[in-house]
Design a protein around this motif. Structure first.
Motif: not given
Length: 403
Positions: A67-69, A102-104, A297-301, A340-341
């Motif tokens: 889901h990214g955030v 998992v997110l690194d 990659d900045g996608r997951c926060i 961020h969302r």
């Protein structure tokens, strides 16, 4: 007053003890009355981790990536005493470590500066951002207890069938312990790139701390990769008048005490854990430290509360006593996740709400409404409020501002 609409969900990870209580107060009084957002909830309490044999932690991490955030409350990482307290079948690993693996990515911890709150280090007038590598190290270590005489070896066996590399770690004449750490070039490179990007965006010099004089190959590898990646940024840093420097961690600690702030300190995983807590106290309180994890990659926060579960305050709460735990780190975990969302979804109203929430709470502190940890910095007789009262006053003021 209509609620602010968010188009995509947040992954919410509930935690333990007083941190969980604060989490629920903030969510139910400062967030959900004002925003319409779907929450994908995961219960990471130690009891539920035991019930699920810790599958829930991995499921939460996978949802965070999908889901990214996401945002996470403080959780218990049990030692032997807590294993006995909760009747746990095993010593579960750090939930933070599982999620971060998992997110690194990199954790950026930055203090919230309240101008009227004295700092334990008075000349820290600007923020110091602690960039903590969020992969490997102690959080994915393998450890053994050595029961008697024998040899512990470090072995690398190439997948392609090449000759194995073996080193003797230690020849034991009796009992002892041994520990194996690791990291990967890919993760270190992502860490370096994230730090150097952050420094450039914020206009901060970047310092990477290491112990290359002792760990010549291990920390030396970090140092070499940082230097390689900096080659991509050298021209931009020169044009911006910024610097990147690797520094021995001993020197970096001494420098940090003498400086006024305004830089990014890149730390290996466990070093960052320790230094961010030390920095938080220097700025006044662990409750004033924000925590944001970003994938390479900045996608997951993922936003977190950087402090622990506040077990002493939880015991007071269980006895029915009012506690004065600082809720600001919890509030910022929610506000930064919402911001961020909204940024990723392109909804400026959501970003504006998150900023208003933060400004409301800082204004309360500046007006004199603060919990015991901050009041004690103002003087022995400065009044303070309970955590619950602070959240209630913040909710009333927020409602007035958004009205």
């Amino acid at each position: 007053m209509g609620k602010v609409k968010f188009n995509s969900p947040l992954v919410e990870m509930e935690g333990d003890e007083m941190a969980r209580v604060l989490w629920q107060w903030v969510r139910d009084q400062l967030v959900l009355p004002f925003v319409d957002v779907e929450l994908k909830r995961f219960d990471l309490s130690i009891e539920n981790r035991e019930r699920t044999d810790d599958r829930v932690t991995l499921e939460a991490a996978q949802a965070a990536r999908a889901h990214g955030v996401s945002l996470k409350c403080s959780t218990i990482t049990p030692d032997r005493a807590r294993q006995q307290e909760f009747g746990l079948s095993r010593l579960y690993p750090s939930p933070n470590g599982t999620v971060r693996n998992v997110l690194d990515g990199t954790i950026f911890r930055e203090p919230v500066i309240c101008p009227n709150v004295p700092r334990l280090v008075p000349h820290w007038s600007k923020p110091v951002v602690i960039a903590r590598h969020a992969f490997g190290e102690q959080y994915r270590a393998k450890e053994i207890v050595v029961e008697g005489r024998g040899t512990v070896k470090l072995v690398f066996e190439p997948t392609d069938g090449g000759e194995a590399v073996t080193q003797t770690v230690h020849e034991f004449n009796g009992g002892g312990v041994a520990l194996g750490l690791f990291n990967t070039d890919e993760s270190i490179r992502g860490f370096a790139r994230a730090c150097l990007n952050f420094g450039l965006q914020r206009g901060y010099p970047v310092y990477f701390s290491h112990k290359g004089t002792v760990l010549k190959q291990y920390d030396g590898r970090f140092k070499d990769i940082f230097s390689e990646v900096f080659g991509e940024f050298a021209d931009a840093y020169r044009e911006a008048g910024l610097v990147y420097e690797p520094r021995l961690i001993d020197d970096m600690v001494a420098f940090s005490l003498k400086s006024s702030g305004g830089y990014l300190w890149a730390c290996k995983n466990y070093d960052g854990d320790v230094q961010s807590d030390y920095m938080a106290q220097g700025y006044g309180s662990a409750g004033l430290m924000t925590s944001l994890l970003m994938s390479p990659d900045g996608r997951c926060i993922e936003t977190e509360t950087a402090h622990g579960t506040a077990v002493r305050h939880y015991r007071q709460y269980q006895r029915g006593e009012a506690t004065s735990s600082n809720p600001l780190a919890t509030i910022y975990a929610w506000s930064r996740a919402l911001w961020h969302r909204a940024r990723l979804d392109g909804t400026p109203d959501g970003m504006a709400f998150a900023e208003t929430l933060e400004r409301t709470c800082i204004d309360l502190v500046e007006a004199g409404t603060m919990t015991r940890d901050l009041a004690s910095l103002m003087g022995a007789r400065h009044p303070f409020v309970s955590a619950q009262v602070f959240v209630q006053r913040a909710a009333a003021e927020l409602k007035s501002r958004l009205g």
